[in-house]
Design a protein around this motif. Structure first.
Motif, PDB file in Angstrom:
ATOM      1  N   ASP A 104       0.861  -1.173   0.000  1.00 44.22           N
ATOM      2  CA  ASP A 104       0.000   0.000   0.000  1.00 44.22           C
ATOM      3  C   ASP A 104       0.899   1.225   0.000  1.00 44.22           C
ATOM      4  O   ASP A 104       1.623   1.470   0.969  1.00 44.22           O
ATOM      5  N   ALA A 105       0.868   1.981  -1.075  1.00 47.05           N
ATOM      6  CA  ALA A 105       1.771   3.126  -1.223  1.00 47.05           C
ATOM      7  C   ALA A 105       1.520   4.204  -0.174  1.00 47.05           C
ATOM      8  O   ALA A 105       2.407   5.005   0.121  1.00 47.05           O
ATOM      9  N   LYS A 106       0.334   4.231   0.414  1.00 47.62           N
ATOM     10  CA  LYS A 106      -0.001   5.260   1.388  1.00 47.62           C
ATOM     11  C   LYS A 106       0.385   4.873   2.819  1.00 47.62           C
ATOM     12  O   LYS A 106       0.398   5.719   3.709  1.00 47.62           O
ATOM     13  N   ALA A 107       0.693   3.603   3.040  1.00 46.66           N
ATOM     14  CA  ALA A 107       1.010   3.136   4.393  1.00 46.66           C
ATOM     15  C   ALA A 107       2.501   3.307   4.682  1.00 46.66           C
ATOM     16  O   ALA A 107       3.336   2.979   3.834  1.00 46.66           O
ATOM     17  N   PRO A 108       2.860   3.824   5.841  1.00 49.18           N
ATOM     18  CA  PRO A 108       4.290   3.864   6.221  1.00 49.18           C
ATOM     19  C   PRO A 108       4.873   2.448   6.175  1.00 49.18           C
ATOM     20  O   PRO A 108       4.282   1.514   6.719  1.00 49.18           O
ATOM     21  N   GLY A 109       5.976   2.290   5.483  1.00 48.49           N
ATOM     22  CA  GLY A 109       6.550   0.961   5.327  1.00 48.49           C
ATOM     23  C   GLY A 109       5.981   0.183   4.162  1.00 48.49           C
ATOM     24  O   GLY A 109       6.479  -0.898   3.835  1.00 48.49           O
ATOM     25  N   GLY A 110       4.934   0.723   3.518  1.00 43.29           N
ATOM     26  CA  GLY A 110       4.435   0.145   2.275  1.00 43.29           C
ATOM     27  C   GLY A 110       3.574  -1.084   2.382  1.00 43.29           C
ATOM     28  O   GLY A 110       3.283  -1.713   1.364  1.00 43.29           O
ATOM     29  N   LEU A 111       3.104  -1.461   3.587  1.00 43.49           N
ATOM     30  CA  LEU A 111       2.270  -2.650   3.726  1.00 43.49           C
ATOM     31  C   LEU A 111       1.076  -2.385   4.636  1.00 43.49           C
ATOM     32  O   LEU A 111       1.188  -1.643   5.616  1.00 43.49           O
ATOM     33  N   LYS A 112      -0.055  -3.012   4.307  1.00 44.88           N
ATOM     34  CA  LYS A 112      -1.223  -2.968   5.181  1.00 44.88           C
ATOM     35  C   LYS A 112      -1.712  -4.399   5.414  1.00 44.88           C
ATOM     36  O   LYS A 112      -1.514  -5.292   4.584  1.00 44.88           O
ATOM     37  N   VAL A 113      -2.349  -4.628   6.536  1.00 48.59           N
ATOM     38  CA  VAL A 113      -2.837  -5.958   6.899  1.00 48.59           C
ATOM     39  C   VAL A 113      -4.137  -6.249   6.149  1.00 48.59           C
ATOM     40  O   VAL A 113      -5.066  -5.445   6.163  1.00 48.59           O
ATOM     41  N   VAL A 114      -4.186  -7.421   5.488  1.00 45.75           N
ATOM     42  CA  VAL A 114      -5.429  -7.859   4.850  1.00 45.75           C
ATOM     43  C   VAL A 114      -6.004  -9.084   5.551  1.00 45.75           C
ATOM     44  O   VAL A 114      -7.175  -9.420   5.359  1.00 45.75           O
ATOM     45  N   ARG A 115      -5.200  -9.762   6.358  1.00 42.71           N
ATOM     46  CA  ARG A 115      -5.714 -10.811   7.247  1.00 42.71           C
ATOM     47  C   ARG A 115      -4.895 -10.806   8.526  1.00 42.71           C
ATOM     48  O   ARG A 115      -3.673 -10.931   8.479  1.00 42.71           O
ATOM     49  N   PRO A 116      -5.554 -10.628   9.682  1.00 45.39           N
ATOM     50  CA  PRO A 116      -4.828 -10.573  10.950  1.00 45.39           C
ATOM     51  C   PRO A 116      -4.112 -11.885  11.249  1.00 45.39           C
ATOM     52  O   PRO A 116      -4.306 -12.895  10.553  1.00 45.39           O
ATOM     53  N   ALA A 117      -3.331 -11.876  12.299  1.00 41.99           N
ATOM     54  CA  ALA A 117      -2.562 -13.054  12.698  1.00 41.99           C
ATOM     55  C   ALA A 117      -3.464 -14.280  12.827  1.00 41.99           C
ATOM     56  O   ALA A 117      -4.491 -14.240  13.513  1.00 41.99           O
ATOM     57  N   ALA A 118      -3.089 -15.348  12.157  1.00 42.88           N
ATOM     58  CA  ALA A 118      -3.875 -16.574  12.188  1.00 42.88           C
ATOM     59  C   ALA A 118      -2.983 -17.751  11.806  1.00 42.88           C
ATOM     60  O   ALA A 118      -1.961 -17.577  11.142  1.00 42.88           O
TER      61      ALA A 118
END
Length: 415
Positions: A390-404
């Motif tokens: 995700d270009a807008k997220a710091p670090g370039g990543l966003k969560v699409v599925r939480p820890a599982a």
């Protein structure tokens, strides 16, 4: 017996190891301080010296830099708060550039001088000296997740191993109905411990789900994935797993997009760097690429990542954020927790730190999941967070599925 997948690395290092054997057991004798705390190598009355064997000029240069700077930040903050056991922490860093001989030489140089290592990048390199690590008794927390490293009380993997992580990635694709029983999936993987361990997980997941794995083995020096994409396209795969470095992942996703090969691509934790989003492969990575890890990304709004991102940015304002920051900080703080427990037990020897680490459990919840270090034969968790660029997220990543942890990953026997 634990499997070793060392191949050419062992052959290349045979003479080096033979010439260096025994050096890591030389050094100063320990003692007991005025407070009754036993000490040994790497520990004086005023300092605890730890080592970091990293890659800041090779395949994982961007991640290695972030890991190291995050650990240096942890050291600074720990010392500012009074240190541990009335001692300041010192971190001695060596950059091996992901070169086998440099990595082994760096271990040989530092092993007699440090209490242990907060990082050692490169599964093949860690595995090549694992027998020596077991003899030296200095705890090593590798920035490597090969299941072949499990079993030693002194080499402790933080997070899901590559095989378990890959099973969780494939489960994500199945859960989102991107692939189904009867489909073929491709796997592009580094030769050696990392890639082949990830491949073992893919084969298990495929067996459980009725999939077929089409393999493409590469070397860390292979940066153009045109041939691999062509082969997988011809084979008719419906998705691709990439168990390699950021450069290889970017090339694979970019070439696939440029040739009209529209399939989802998933990568292990070290197969992404946010700098890739500014390259020609950026749009393709943003479109249909996913990454797994055993922590929340640095750009997550959760309390742990948000606090670390703020502090890291203040310390290194000219450097960007990536998940290497979280990985490095997590490893350093785990080591710190073991040191505190060792101090409480009045034993700051290498053996004392190892015993202390074996009591650490339920640690790290601020970054998405808890880790358990009580069993050297098991990864500290089987959970994975699935993320998307995700270009807008710091670090370039966003969560699409939480820890599982997927059912297949839960039933899998880590070898």
């Amino acid at each position: 017996m634990r499997k070793r997948v060392l191949g050419a690395v062992v052959a290349a290092l045979a003479l080096t190891l033979a010439g260096c054997s025994g050096k890591a057991t030389e050094g100063k004798d320990g003692g007991t301080d005025e407070g009754g705390v036993k000490t040994g190598r790497g520990v004086t009355g005023s300092t605890i010296t730890l080592g970091a064997l990293t890659d800041m000029t090779g395949v994982y240069a961007s991640l290695g830099k972030s890991v190291t700077q995050a650990q240096q930040l942890w050291v600074e903050q720990t010392n500012a708060a009074g240190g541990i056991c009335d001692r300041k922490i010192e971190l001695t860093v060596r950059d091996h550039g992901y070169d086998p001989q440099k990595a082994i030489a760096a271990y040989t140089e530092l092993a007699p001088e440090v209490l242990g290592f907060t990082q050692f990048i490169g599964s093949p390199f860690v595995a090549a000296v694992e027998q020596r690590i077991d003899q030296d008794h200095g705890v090593v927390l590798p920035q490597a997740w090969s299941a072949n490293l499990l079993g030693s009380p002194y080499v402790r993997v933080i997070g899901a191993t590559y095989d378990v992580e890959t099973i969780n990635l494939i489960d994500y694709l199945l859960d989102r109905k991107r692939i189904a029983k009867g489909d073929k999936i491709g796997q592009v993987y580094f030769e050696g411990d990392y890639g082949e361990n990830a491949l073992a997980g893919a084969k298990y997941a495929a067996e459980q789900a009725g999939l077929t794995v089409v393999e493409q083995k590469i070397k860390p020096t292979d940066n153009d994935m045109t041939a691999q994409v062509s082969a997988l396209k011809q084979a008719g795969v419906k998705a691709i797993v990439v168990s390699a470095g950021p450069r290889q992942a970017a090339s694979l996703v970019g070439v696939a997009a440029a040739t009209g090969f529209k399939v989802p691509v998933v990568g292990n934790n070290s197969a992404f760097a946010p700098q890739l989003l500014a390259t020609p492969a950026g749009p393709a990575l943003l479109a249909d690429y996913y990454v797994a890890a055993s922590t929340l990304p640095i750009g997550d709004p959760g309390a742990g990542p948000a606090k670390l991102a703020k502090e890291y940015t203040a310390a290194y304002p000219k450097d960007g954020l990536d998940n290497g920051v979280v990985a490095g900080w997590t490893a350093a703080s785990v080591y710190g927790e073991a040191l505190k427990k060792a101090c409480d037990a009045k034993d700051l020897t290498r053996e004392g730190v190892d015993k202390a680490l074996l009591t650490v459990e339920g640690y790290g919840a601020d970054f998405g999941m808890s880790h358990d270090f009580t069993d050297p034969k098991a990864p500290s968790t089987r959970q994975s967070v699935i993320m998307k660029p995700d270009a807008k997220a710091p670090g370039g990543l966003k969560v699409v599925r939480p820890a599982a942890v997927s059912p297949a990953a839960a039933s899998y026997t880590v070898k």
